[in-house]
Enzyme design. Structure first.
Site, PDB file in Angstrom:
ATOM      1  CG  ASP A   1      18.654 102.989 105.579  1.00  0.00           C
ATOM      2  OD1 ASP A   1      18.407 103.227 104.395  1.00  0.00           O
ATOM      3  OD2 ASP A   1      19.376 102.061 105.964  1.00  0.00           O
ATOM      4  CE  LYS A   2      13.371  99.411 100.948  1.00  0.00           C
ATOM      5  NZ  LYS A   2      13.395  97.964 101.227  1.00  0.00           N
TER       6      LYS A   2
END
Length: 1219
Positions: free
Chosen positions: A494-495
């Site tokens: 995930d960022k």
């Protein structure tokens, strides 16, 4: 008949199953009873372990409609069998109420009350039919027989097949007492029952494990054969193992029970149809009940949709985010100007209006004296929390090659044991042994070949790895997954909050005036801007609230609000009650921000007060929706007659809802510049509302009526900094040939920019954006390919630069095929279109897909599945928010959140840093190599001891009781539990450990060691038979053992029984085999590149040295007391030296061969494979090999790929590329 007998339930879902009908058969039951008696109960155990055999052995096939027992089999790759008994639910309270119709009506949410029309419909069924509903329970869900679909189906609440309009029209009044009673009868008690089994039940279940049954058989056999000490040792080991297992299992049950028990039984108020309010227990709630949410909040006991009022909810239990969320009432379609009355209600689509089970309602607000109401849509295990608990209670089996190969390994040992069994029987018969002795000896060989300590030995490495992970802050709830993590070759990240910092910093703003962008500004707190519409939008368009005096909400909203320095004030409960209506949240600038007064004298006080009363009230809020990618509010400035609408969201979405003339012409270019630099960009818009819109009308107006025809105001630029450790961690993963993929809900170009910044995409690499468009207006679906680095060149010139097309690299090994110089990037919408219309392209895109932006939670799960379909071992690292599905689905899911959502993830990191990923993979590789080492060692242990006993059986001898005890406890267990202690190697290497036991190098290693061990044992055994161990006229150790001076004469007469064990062959085989166990332990205890060298495993080194010294000492310098206990013969000194020579040569050969296999085995194997041109096993490697020579891949810039839907073969579309 076959169609009638076998049906499919939960079709198309993850838990899809085939269902077969059976009826009990008396004569089969009688035969099974006889079989159980004849086999001494073993048949009963077999039927307990195998449910499909149990049903088929006791029942006959029947139609599913009329069966008594159902046999279920999952349709996934595991094909797991379950059986369930059919139960009958009597419905006798109302004579003309047909059970089947009741199920159909209630399950679809239609039967609010029984009208004459309902009754007539029900009476269509024959009155002679029994008023009973047939159902079975599987994994805590009831499945009822449904005549409408001629199949079993689980009961649905109001979450499917119910329109938003009908929720208001048919369900908002509540249920009658009668309908509530009927629904409770069908839906049952509203509880997520995690019953903690009694210790006795757990004990019985654990003891009936095949492994413990085999141990019990072994102990009985050894006791009959008077191997009391070893039998006692195994009993003690088993008891310790069972107690620790029971403690662990019960602890997990208690933890899960405590997690779900917070809302198990509370008192709630519900509305009845006659407008009465009744107080009931939460366990009595059913779908259709209208629940009143108390003012002081509550823990939700069910899933319910809000129809009145607003709630502030903490959803950390489900999403992993501790940020409070504002829930508003479901829009009433009857006042919707667009007439969307037929829109179907869905908890996922309308999650901003749904209160989920287990979440905590912190505050509530109400309108004009009305109560905050919610309609119950799901109860019990059907709720969101119930589904989460079910996934924990009934996890999918873990499919890993190591475990499949382990069963094959045991099967091979069973075959070897079978050969020994037959040999022992024949040998004993030829030597005219008694029947009892033949049976005991032949069965004993089986217990020797299949070692009882194997499962304990196998789990040791995993337990040690789990302990080491705990020391670095990684907690594991699924220890078997540690081994699988050793195979990970792709990790999805995930960022926000994972690769980048959790919070965003306000970099600046860029306002729009006269349809032109002004220069960027970094100071939002200036006096000039304080009363601007831009700042007013920042001050009002958010979901912030005060909880116990502290401002809380979405981190992005908090940063924006803090940047302008305004103050938020909310009405207290007393004020709300006093005014008998909901009081608006008010925002105002602090006094320091307002312009200083310039006049004095008697006007001073008045002028000072004017700016102080500049405040804005938030009248209505339309919360942020990830599907819509925007949020908006209706606000009124104090003293103004007309209200204002403010909107913020994704720039592309906001711009599309604004008047085209207010959007600057260079909007796309400015946005692209920011996103390429990795900034998070949010657009703002505003519009003045009509004066006819009153407070009351605004509360009932639809969202679409507000969010249109807006004026574009400008951009807010937020900076999301990379975490300090991110680039280094990703570099380590790339060096180890582990692919990294970004999965985010953020903007595409922002995600690509962050991917470049963190090293996921190298500066020289090309990025190809796949923009997929669904079929529209008769046109087929298509994909437009854009090269991000060559967009400007391509638009200026029609000629395609040859250098813009990536060059494919030549690779020396198949492992490197996946590493190429181009990457695909796409958003969630494109991903869904490609999955649906371009299935042939999915594997190719998975091979090089690196950035997936604007991905919804279910799309993240689909991506993980798509990557697994091309044989990647996928890891997923997320902060727990909206990543639960992907974390569960991945081979190794690592949650960076310690909240309850992490209970769905196999691993949870205490520190929110991706540095846990390489740590987990290193420990996984170490644990996997430990498993291989232990497997190999246990295989050699079995074969060495098996061959020792077989050799001694040939002269009607055996190993002594204490010899067995010494080997199995002092040598094997000590070695196994210490050789597993090797820590993981300090860094990740490009090489990966093998995934299974059935590999060339591993098998050659085991087989070569078996040959060496068998060879040297045979040498010692046959040599000692020919060697005269002492002068017949003298005693070797000054004892009276000269009767046994020559082993070849040992059994010529009727010697003492002790001589069966105390003989020279026994002593020789015992010493040689004891050293062999230690030798193979050292040979197999591998270090680099996956584990630390074995000399750093101090416990192992010390244990081996002590054992070596002790055995060497008693061999070279006999001690009478030790010899007596171990039943060892005192052999001449010369033969001891010969044994020492045999042992030393054996050790040298074993270690040399093992080192050679390690060093040259892989090279020889690679050479052999290259000669045979073998196709790679992994799909992604095979695909990469194919794509190396495909001139049409990757697609060229500015081309389009169309799906030709007209021609279909096997469900795949013909794909054509148009330049």
């Amino acid at each position: 008949m076959d169609k009638e007998e076998r049906k499919t339930i939960n079709k198309g879902q993850e838990d899809e199953m085939e269902i077969h009908g059976y009826n009990l058969c008396r004569w089969k039951l009688a035969m099974v009873f006889v079989g159980v008696i004849c086999t001494g109960g073993f048949l009963l155990l077999l039927l307990y372990w195998l449910p499909e055999w149990r049903v088929k052995a006791t029942c006959v096939r029947a139609a599913v409609k009329d069966c008594e027992v159902v046999l279920l089999r999952t349709t996934d790759e595991f094909r797991v069998w379950f059986c369930a008994k059919i139960h009958f639910l009597p419905v006798e309270n109302q004579p003309n109420l047909n059970a089947k119709c009741l199920v159909n009506e209630v399950s679809n949410g239609h039967a609010v009350h029984l009208t004459e029309e309902n009754r007539c419909e029900m009476n269509k069924y024959s009155q002679s039919q029994s008023q009973q509903m047939r159902y079975f329970t599987h994994h805590s869900i009831r499945y009822f027989w449904n005549d409408a679909i001629h199949n079993f189906d689980f009961l649905k609440g109001l979450d499917e097949g119910v329109s938003c309009a009908s929720l208001y029209e048919k369900h908002s009044a509540g249920l009658t007492q009668g309908m509530h009673a009927y629904r409770k009868l069908i839906y049952g008690v509203n509880e997520i029952a995690v019953k903690v089994p009694s210790v006795f039940k757990l004990l019985i279940k654990e003891v009936l494990n095949p492994f413990y049954i085999f141990q019990l058989f072994s102990v009985i056999l050894w006791s009959v054969d008077e191997y009391y000490y070893y039998a006692l040792a195994i009993v003690i080991m088993s008891v310790v193992s069972i107690i620790s297992s029971l403690y662990s299992i019960r602890k997990q049950y208690v933890m899960l029970h405590d997690m779900v028990a917070t809302h198990s039984t509370v008192r709630v108020s519900v509305c009845r149809e006659n407008e009465e309010i009744e107080e009931i227990f939460s366990t009595d709630l059913v779908p259709g009940d209208v629940m009143i949410i108390p003012l002081n909040g509550t823990v939700m006991p069910c899933d319910a949709v809000l129809i009145n009022g607003t709630c502030i909810v903490n959803e950390s239990m489900l999403t992993g985010e501790s940020v409070p969320v504002t829930k508003t009432n479901l829009p009433n379609p009857s006042v919707d100007v667009k007439g969307m009355g037929e829109e179907q209600y869905s908890p996922e689509t309308h999650k901003r209006h749904t209160l989920f089970c287990g979440t905590t309602v912190i505050q509530t607000r109400f309108y004009t004296g009305e109560l905050v109401k919610a309609i119950v849509v799901r109860t019990g295990f059907s709720t969101s929390k119930g589904q989460l608990v079910r996934s924990i209670l009934y996890p999918k089996p873990t499919d890993f090659k190591l475990y499949r190969d382990a069963y094959l390994f045991l099967l091979c040992l069973v075959v070897v044991a079978g050969i020994g069994f037959i040999y022992t029987i024949i040998n004993s018969i030829l030597n005219e042994k008694e029947v009892q002795e033949i049976i005991i000896k032949s069965l004993d060989i089986i217990t020797i070949t299949v070692p009882p300590a194997l499962p304990a030995a196998m789990t040791a490495g995993i337990v040690y790895a789990q302990r080491r992970l705990k020391k670095v802050g990684i907690f594991c709830i699924s220890p078997q997954r540690i081994n699988i993590c050793g195979q990970l070759n792709l990790v999805c990240f995930d960022k926000t909050g994972t690769l980048t910092e959790d919070g965003l910093d306000l970099w600046g703003i860029q306002r729009v005036e006269n349809t032109r962008f002004l220069l960027p500004e970094d100071n939002v707190c200036s006096e000039m801007l304080v009363k601007s519409q831009f700042v007013a939008c920042m001050a009002t368009c958010h979901s912030l609230t005060k909880i116990e005096g502290v401002l809380s909400g979405d981190p992005l909203d908090l940063k924006m609000f803090e940047a302008i320095g305004w103050i938020l004030e909310e009405a207290t409960e007393e004020e709300t009650a006093l005014h008998n209506r909901i009081m608006p949240t008010v925002v105002r600038p602090s006094k320091q921000l307002l312009p200083e007064p310039t006049t004095a004298g008697n006007q001073e006080m008045e002028l000072f007060e004017l700016p102080a009363i500049y405040e804005i009230g938030i009248v209505r809020q339309f919360p942020f929706s990830s599907a819509l990618q925007r949020m908006s509010v209706v606000a009124r400035t104090l003293g103004e007659k007309r209200m204002d609408a403010y909107m913020k969201g994704a720039p592309e979405v906001v711009a599309s809802l604004c008047k085209p003339e207010t959007v600057p012409v260079d909007f796309e270019k400015v946005l692209e510049d920011y996103t390429k630099q990795g900034f998070r960009v949010i657009a703002l818009a505003h519009r003045k509302l009509e004066s006819k819109l009153t407070w009351h009308k605004v509360q009932h107006i639809s969202r679409d009526a507000i969010e249109n025809n807006m004026d574009f105001m400008g951009l807010i630029i937020m900076q999301n900094k990379l975490k300090q450790e991110t680039p280094a961690v990703l570099e380590d993963l790339h060096k180890a040939n582990i692919r990294t993929v970004m999965v985010t809900g953020d903007n595409m170009l922002t995600a690509v920019s962050v991917a470049r910044d963190c090293g996921m995409i190298l500066p020289q690499d090309k990025v190809i954006i796949a923009e997929a468009l669904p079929p529209k207006d008769g046109k087929v679906a298509k994909i437009n390919w854009h090269y991000t680095d060559s967009l400007s060149q391509c638009s200026e010139s029609s000629a395609i630069d040859s250098e813009a097309i990536p060059i494919k690299l030549a690779h020396d090994s198949l492992e490197d095929l996946e590493v190429t110089r181009y990457h695909f990037a796409m958003n969630g919408k494109s991903f869904s279109v490609i999955l649906e219309h371009f299935q042939d392209l999915v594997p190719k895109l998975m091979l090089h897909g690196t950035v997936f932006a604007r991905m919804a939670p279910d799309q993240k799960t689909q991506l993980v599945e798509a990557l697994q379909n091309v044989d990647y071992f996928v890891g997923m690292c997320g902060d727990g928010a909206n990543d639960c599905g992907a974390l569960k689905r991945a081979h190794g899911g690592i949650s960076l959140s310690e909240l309850e959502a992490s209970v769905a993830s196999p691993f949870t990191s205490k520190t929110p840093s991706i540095s846990c990923v390489p740590n987990l993979i290193r420990e996984g590789r170490a644990a996997l190599m430990t498993s291989f080492c232990v497997f190999k060692f246990m295989a050699l242990y079995s074969i060495i001891q098996y061959f020792s006993v077989t050799l001694l059986y040939s002269i009607l001898s055996n190993l002594g009781d204490f010899q067995f005890l010494f080997i199995d406890l002092a040598i094997i267990l000590v070695v196994v539990f210490t050789m597993s202690l090797n820590p993981a190697w300090k860094e990740l290497v490009a090489q990966r450990p093998p995934s299974g036991l059935i590999s060339g190098a591993l098998l050659f290693s085991v087989l070569s060691q078996i040959v060496i061990s068998v060879g040297f044992q045979s040498l010692g055994f046959f040599w000692v038979k020919q060697y005269k161990v002492c002068d017949p006229n003298s005693d070797v150790c000054n004892t009276t053992r000269s009767a046994c001076w020559n082993s070849s004469h040992l059994y010529n007469g009727t010697e003492l029984d002790s001589c069966k064990i105390q003989n020279y062959e026994n002593t020789t085989v015992f010493f040689i085999s004891s050293f062999q166990y230690l030798t193979v332990a050292v040979a197999f205890s591998k270090g680099k590149p996956f584990r630390q060298p074995c000399y750093k495993n101090y416990f192992f080194v010390i244990s081996v040295i002590i054992l070596y010294v002790f055995i060497l000492f008693i061999m070279l310098h006999p001690v009478a007391s030790v010899d007596q206990v171990l039943e060892i013969m005192c052999v001449p000194y010369q033969w001891r030296i010969y044994m020492l020579i045999i042992v030393l040569i054996n050790a040298f050969v074993s270690i040399t061969v093992e080192e050679s296999v390690d060093r040259w085995g892989k090279c020889c194997l690679s050479w052999a494979l290259s000669c045979r041109k073998k196709t790679p096993k992994a799909k992604y490697m095979y695909l990469a090999q194919e794509l190396r020579f495909d001139p049409e891949w990757p697609p060229k810039p500015q081309t389009t790929t169309e799906a030709k839907a007209v021609v279909k073969e096997n469900g795949s579309c013909q794909i054509i590329t148009i330049a």
